[in-house]
Every structure is written in C-alpha cells, then in structure tokens.
Write an enzyme that holds these catalytic residues in place. Structure first.
Site, mmCIF file in Angstrom:
data_model
loop_
_atom_site.group_PDB
_atom_site.id
_atom_site.type_symbol
_atom_site.label_atom_id
_atom_site.label_comp_id
_atom_site.label_asym_id
_atom_site.label_seq_id
_atom_site.Cartn_x
_atom_site.Cartn_y
_atom_site.Cartn_z
ATOM 1 N N GLY A 21 0.285 8.799 17.570
ATOM 2 C CA GLY A 21 1.091 8.064 18.543
ATOM 3 C C GLY A 21 2.575 8.172 18.227
ATOM 4 N N THR A 46 -3.881 7.259 23.916
ATOM 5 C CA THR A 46 -2.503 7.226 24.452
ATOM 6 C C THR A 46 -1.580 8.111 23.616
ATOM 7 O OG1 THR A 46 -2.047 5.257 23.123
ATOM 8 C CG2 THR A 46 -2.729 4.900 25.399
ATOM 9 N N GLY A 47 -2.123 8.732 22.585
ATOM 10 C CA GLY A 47 -1.309 9.588 21.711
ATOM 11 C C GLY A 47 -1.336 11.028 22.191
ATOM 12 N N ASP A 67 -12.499 7.607 16.963
ATOM 13 C CA ASP A 67 -12.225 6.304 17.567
ATOM 14 C C ASP A 67 -12.515 5.251 16.501
ATOM 15 O OD1 ASP A 67 -12.441 3.858 18.881
ATOM 16 O OD2 ASP A 67 -13.177 4.773 20.725
ATOM 17 N N VAL A 68 -11.505 4.520 16.096
ATOM 18 C CA VAL A 68 -11.700 3.585 14.970
ATOM 19 C C VAL A 68 -12.534 2.366 15.368
ATOM 20 C CG1 VAL A 68 -9.611 4.309 13.739
ATOM 21 C CG2 VAL A 68 -9.489 2.359 15.309
ATOM 22 N N LEU A 72 -15.456 3.751 10.713
ATOM 23 C CA LEU A 72 -14.304 4.255 9.975
ATOM 24 C C LEU A 72 -14.771 4.604 8.577
ATOM 25 C CD1 LEU A 72 -10.838 2.423 10.081
ATOM 26 C CD2 LEU A 72 -11.367 4.693 9.227
ATOM 27 N N GLY A 113 -12.032 -3.331 6.606
ATOM 28 C CA GLY A 113 -13.196 -2.978 5.781
ATOM 29 C C GLY A 113 -12.881 -1.772 4.896
ATOM 30 N N TYR A 156 -3.505 -7.535 25.445
ATOM 31 C CA TYR A 156 -2.730 -6.986 24.315
ATOM 32 C C TYR A 156 -2.292 -8.118 23.374
ATOM 33 C CZ TYR A 156 1.040 -4.350 21.980
ATOM 34 O OH TYR A 156 1.850 -3.734 21.055
ATOM 35 N N ARG A 197 7.373 2.165 29.621
ATOM 36 C CA ARG A 197 8.338 1.304 28.937
ATOM 37 C C ARG A 197 9.730 1.604 29.498
ATOM 38 N NH1 ARG A 197 5.561 1.220 22.891
ATOM 39 N NH2 ARG A 197 4.850 3.313 23.337
HETATM 40 P P1 NAD Z 1 1.177 4.809 21.002
HETATM 41 O O1 NAD Z 1 0.312 4.580 22.209
HETATM 42 O O2 NAD Z 1 2.143 5.937 21.052
HETATM 43 O O3 NAD Z 1 0.281 4.982 19.700
HETATM 44 C C1 NAD Z 1 -0.965 4.356 19.537
HETATM 45 C C2 NAD Z 1 -1.947 5.389 19.043
HETATM 46 O O4 NAD Z 1 -3.207 4.767 18.807
HETATM 47 C C3 NAD Z 1 -2.174 6.509 20.060
HETATM 48 O O5 NAD Z 1 -1.990 7.762 19.442
HETATM 49 C C4 NAD Z 1 -3.618 6.304 20.491
HETATM 50 O O6 NAD Z 1 -4.254 7.493 20.888
HETATM 51 C C5 NAD Z 1 -4.221 5.657 19.258
HETATM 52 N N1 NAD Z 1 -5.425 4.882 19.519
HETATM 53 C C6 NAD Z 1 -5.618 3.914 20.438
HETATM 54 N N2 NAD Z 1 -6.865 3.431 20.360
HETATM 55 C C7 NAD Z 1 -7.488 4.092 19.371
HETATM 56 C C8 NAD Z 1 -8.776 4.053 18.789
HETATM 57 N N3 NAD Z 1 -9.706 3.196 19.238
HETATM 58 N N4 NAD Z 1 -9.076 4.882 17.759
HETATM 59 C C9 NAD Z 1 -8.149 5.757 17.284
HETATM 60 N N5 NAD Z 1 -6.897 5.846 17.778
HETATM 61 C C10 NAD Z 1 -6.578 5.018 18.817
HETATM 62 O O7 NAD Z 1 1.936 3.425 20.735
HETATM 63 P P2 NAD Z 1 3.084 3.090 19.679
HETATM 64 O O8 NAD Z 1 4.258 2.638 20.441
HETATM 65 O O9 NAD Z 1 3.215 4.183 18.690
HETATM 66 O O10 NAD Z 1 2.458 1.816 18.965
HETATM 67 C C11 NAD Z 1 1.772 1.918 17.721
HETATM 68 C C12 NAD Z 1 1.422 0.538 17.211
HETATM 69 O O11 NAD Z 1 2.605 -0.253 17.060
HETATM 70 C C13 NAD Z 1 0.502 -0.239 18.149
HETATM 71 O O12 NAD Z 1 -0.441 -0.947 17.390
HETATM 72 C C14 NAD Z 1 1.437 -1.194 18.840
HETATM 73 O O13 NAD Z 1 0.787 -2.370 19.241
HETATM 74 C C15 NAD Z 1 2.484 -1.461 17.767
HETATM 75 N N6 NAD Z 1 3.777 -1.844 18.362
HETATM 76 C C16 NAD Z 1 4.601 -0.911 18.936
HETATM 77 C C17 NAD Z 1 5.817 -1.322 19.485
HETATM 78 C C18 NAD Z 1 6.791 -0.335 20.083
HETATM 79 O O14 NAD Z 1 7.883 -0.740 20.515
HETATM 80 N N7 NAD Z 1 6.514 0.944 20.112
HETATM 81 C C19 NAD Z 1 6.170 -2.672 19.479
HETATM 82 C C20 NAD Z 1 5.280 -3.593 18.939
HETATM 83 C C21 NAD Z 1 4.092 -3.169 18.352
#
Ligand code: NAD
Length: 333
Positions: A21, A46-47, A67-68, A72, A113, A156, A197
């Site tokens: 991500g 979403t990555g 998928d976590v 895992l 875990g 969320y 965003r």
């Molecule tokens: P992102 O969508 O770019 O990254 C999230 C990643 O998690 C993606 O690559 C997606 O494919 C992966 N993912 C989702 N569900 C999954 C699953 N079940 N198994 C394996 N992989 C899975 O989002 P981001 O902006 O990089 O956010 C990353 C983390 O930081 C998130 O937990 C988010 O809640 C937190 N966060 C981000 C922001 C921000 O401003 N970017 C702010 C607050 C919190």
C-alpha cells in the site's frame, strides 16, 4: 540518525501487513534502508504491485501475496510486526465495508497472534478517525472520540477502535509488547489518483485542467503530514518500547479550500474550484495534539506543506505522464 538503536533488542526482521500500500511500501523502504529484513504481506485489495516492484531485487526484501484475514503464518524469526493492512480512504472502505471490518478485527487478531508466537513487538496502524467528528480540538490521545457506529464511516472507525481494544488486550492479558499509532491525514508519492482522498483527487483534477471538487463550503479543516515525516515517527515509536496510543501527524491546519488552491498553484494549473455535496459524517475539524510524540519520541514533522506538495505533484506528473507546464520562455519558442 539511525532509528533502530533505541530498542535494547535489535530489529533484524520485520513483517509489514499491507506492505504494497501507500504507507506500507514507504515503511518497507525505510526499514530496508536501516538494514532490517522485510517480509511484506498484501492481497492487493487497495494496494498496487508497482509500489514494491523496485524492492523485489533487494536481497533483504520478500513479498507474499495473502489475505491476512484468512490466516497468517510466517516461518523463521520475527522481531517486529507492523499491521498496516486495511482499506484507508473513504472511497475504498465504502466499497469494501465488510473487508474493512474483517481486516481490522480478524486481521488484527491474526497479526497479534503472529507477534505473540514470535515474541515480536507489534505496532498497530490506527487512525485519527477513532476521534470521529471531534468535539475536542486539537485532538489529544486522551480524547475518546465522537463516532457514529452505524454511519457509512463506521466500518472504518469502529474497525480501528476494535483493533485498538484488541491490541490493548493482547498487551495486558497476553503479554505482547504492543504499540498503537494514531495516524493523521498523510500524503505523498504512491497515493492512487482515484483513491478519493482530497489531495490526490485535487492533483489529478488540476493536472488534467478539470475543476477541482471541494466538498461543502471547503471551510472544514485537515492537517496533512508528508509521508517521510510520518514514516520517521512510526519507526521511532516501533523502536521505542512505548505502548501509545501516540498521535503522529502534522499539526499545521488548513481548510480544504486552501488545500485545493495550493494544489492548483503547485500544478501550475488554471483549474477552477467546483463545490459539491459534503459526505455524511465528514469531520468538521482535524488536528493532532502532538505533545506526546514530541515528549516520548522526540518527533516533530520537518517537511513543510509546500515542499511535500511539490514533491507529490512531481511524482503524479511523472506517473500520469503530464508534461511540465510551458514557461513563458518555452511557450514563446
Ligand atoms: P492503502 O490502501 O494504500 O494500503 C493498505 C494496504 O493493505 C493495501 O495494499 C491493501 O491491498 C492491503 N490490504 C487490505 N486488506 C488486506 C488483507 N485482508 N490482507 C492483506 N492485505 C490487505 O492505505 P494506506 O493509506 O497506505 O494506509 C495504510 C494503513 O494506515 C491503514 O491501516 C490505514 O488505516 C492507516 N492510516 C492511513 C492514513 C493515511 O493518511 N494514509 C491515515 C490514518 C491511518
């Protein structure tokens, strides 16, 4: 300055869930720079594989598509688990509401875990969204928040609140060395132009010469942090032994209308602003109280909004293949 020295036991190998991500890929890069081996896990919900393509040739880096929420399992020692897997933008979590709840609950449980099995430190990527539409401003860690569990954003916000509670339970009842970071809005290269965003949307629109769509009257505020600052704060917490929650974000507060104007200017665009409806439960204000991060981590943001924005626009320009605007000189040639 090395970020890895403050912990008594060295971090040799880290697992990053959500490693493909936006934030996860920057974290993987930063860890590798510090000489830490990295195993990134992601299901690409979403990555984007392109976020980590350049890391695949690094001997310290491994990637596993999984998928976590399914299971895992990781073989070999692990010193640090960074749980970042989760849809993070409103567009994404509204599209994947159940997946968002599952990765915040079951995914967090699995990641905890793993940390327990490996006796690793665990860090949860939580969010300023646990504060909901806040009635306290700026938001300190002691504020409990104002969240609507049955509103569209509830999937969320409540997933992250549950994840924080589960992380805390694993600390108190299972003896896992845990940390919680509450991340405020972060921006930078590798955000998806269509993730919904504000900043990537504005940049995409401004580079295309389309009107920039600001929701409501644009007077709602956001405090945006450049990704390099955020990653530095997260690694400082990971290496500190502090349990958190700790806010990490830039307290420099801007109205969304101001962000839009600055983006248009940074893109050298003549896009106008179009006002559209505000999403349900959209927070009116957002600004971190970063006193704790300063005190316990010695962390402060360093990158100014204009500099971070210029770097981000340059990346989007290259990625979207939009040429630099003609200067007066080149335009005259
Ligand atoms: P992102 O969508 O770019 O990254 C999230 C990643 O998690 C993606 O690559 C997606 O494919 C992966 N993912 C989702 N569900 C999954 C699953 N079940 N198994 C394996 N992989 C899975 O989002 P981001 O902006 O990089 O956010 C990353 C983390 O930081 C998130 O937990 C988010 O809640 C937190 N966060 C981000 C922001 C921000 O401003 N970017 C702010 C607050 C919190």
């Amino acid at each position: 300055m090395s970020l890895i020295r403050s912990r008594t036991s060295p971090v040799r190998r880290a697992v990053v869930t959500g490693g493909a991500g936006f934030l996860g890929s920057h974290l993987c890069e930063a860890l590798l720079r510090e000489g830490v081996e990295v195993l990134a896990l992601d299901n690409f919900l979403t990555g984007n594989p392109e976020n980590i393509e350049h890391l695949l040739s690094d001997p310290g880096f491994r990637f596993l598509r999984c998928d976590v929420t399914d299971y895992l399992h990781v073989s070999g020692p692990v010193d640090l688990v960074l749980h970042f897997a989760s849809p993070a933008s409103p567009v994404d979590y509204l599209k994947f509401p159940v997946e968002t709840l599952n990765v915040g609950s079951i995914g967090t449980w699995h990641a905890l875990g793993l940390a327990r099995e490996k006796q690793a430190r665990f860090l949860l990527a939580s969010t300023s969204e646990v504060y909901g539409d806040p009635q306290v401003h700026p938001q300190p860690e002691s504020y409990w928040g104002h969240v609507n569990p049955v509103g569209p954003r509830g999937v969320y916000d409540e997933a992250k609140r549950y994840a924080e509670a589960m992380t805390t339970a694993y600390r108190t009842a299972r003896g896992v060395d845990t940390a919680i970071v509450r991340i405020f809005n972060t921006f930078g290269p590798r955000m998806r132009p269509d993730d919904g965003r504000a900043i990537p949307t504005f940049i995409r629109q401004a580079l295309a010469g389309e009107p920039v769509t600001v929701t409501g009257n644009g007077q709602q505020t956001r405090s945006v942090c450049y990704v390099d600052d955020l990653v530095r704060g997260i690694l400082a917490l990971a290496m500190s032994g502090h349990p958190g929650p700790v806010n990490v974000g830039n307290p420099h507060e801007l109205t969304v209308a101001q962000i839009a104007q600055d983006v248009v200017k940074a893109c050298g665009s003549d896009s106008g602003i179009r006002y559209i409806d505000r999403p349900v439960d959209d927070p009116q204000v957002r600004r971190p109280d970063t006193t704790l991060a300063r005190q316990v981590l010695g962390w402060e943001p360093e990158v100014h909004w204009e500099d971070g924005l210029a770097r981000t626009v340059a990346w989007f320009r290259e990625t979207l293949d939009v040429p630099e605007p003609a200067t007066e000189l080149t335009a005259a040639l």
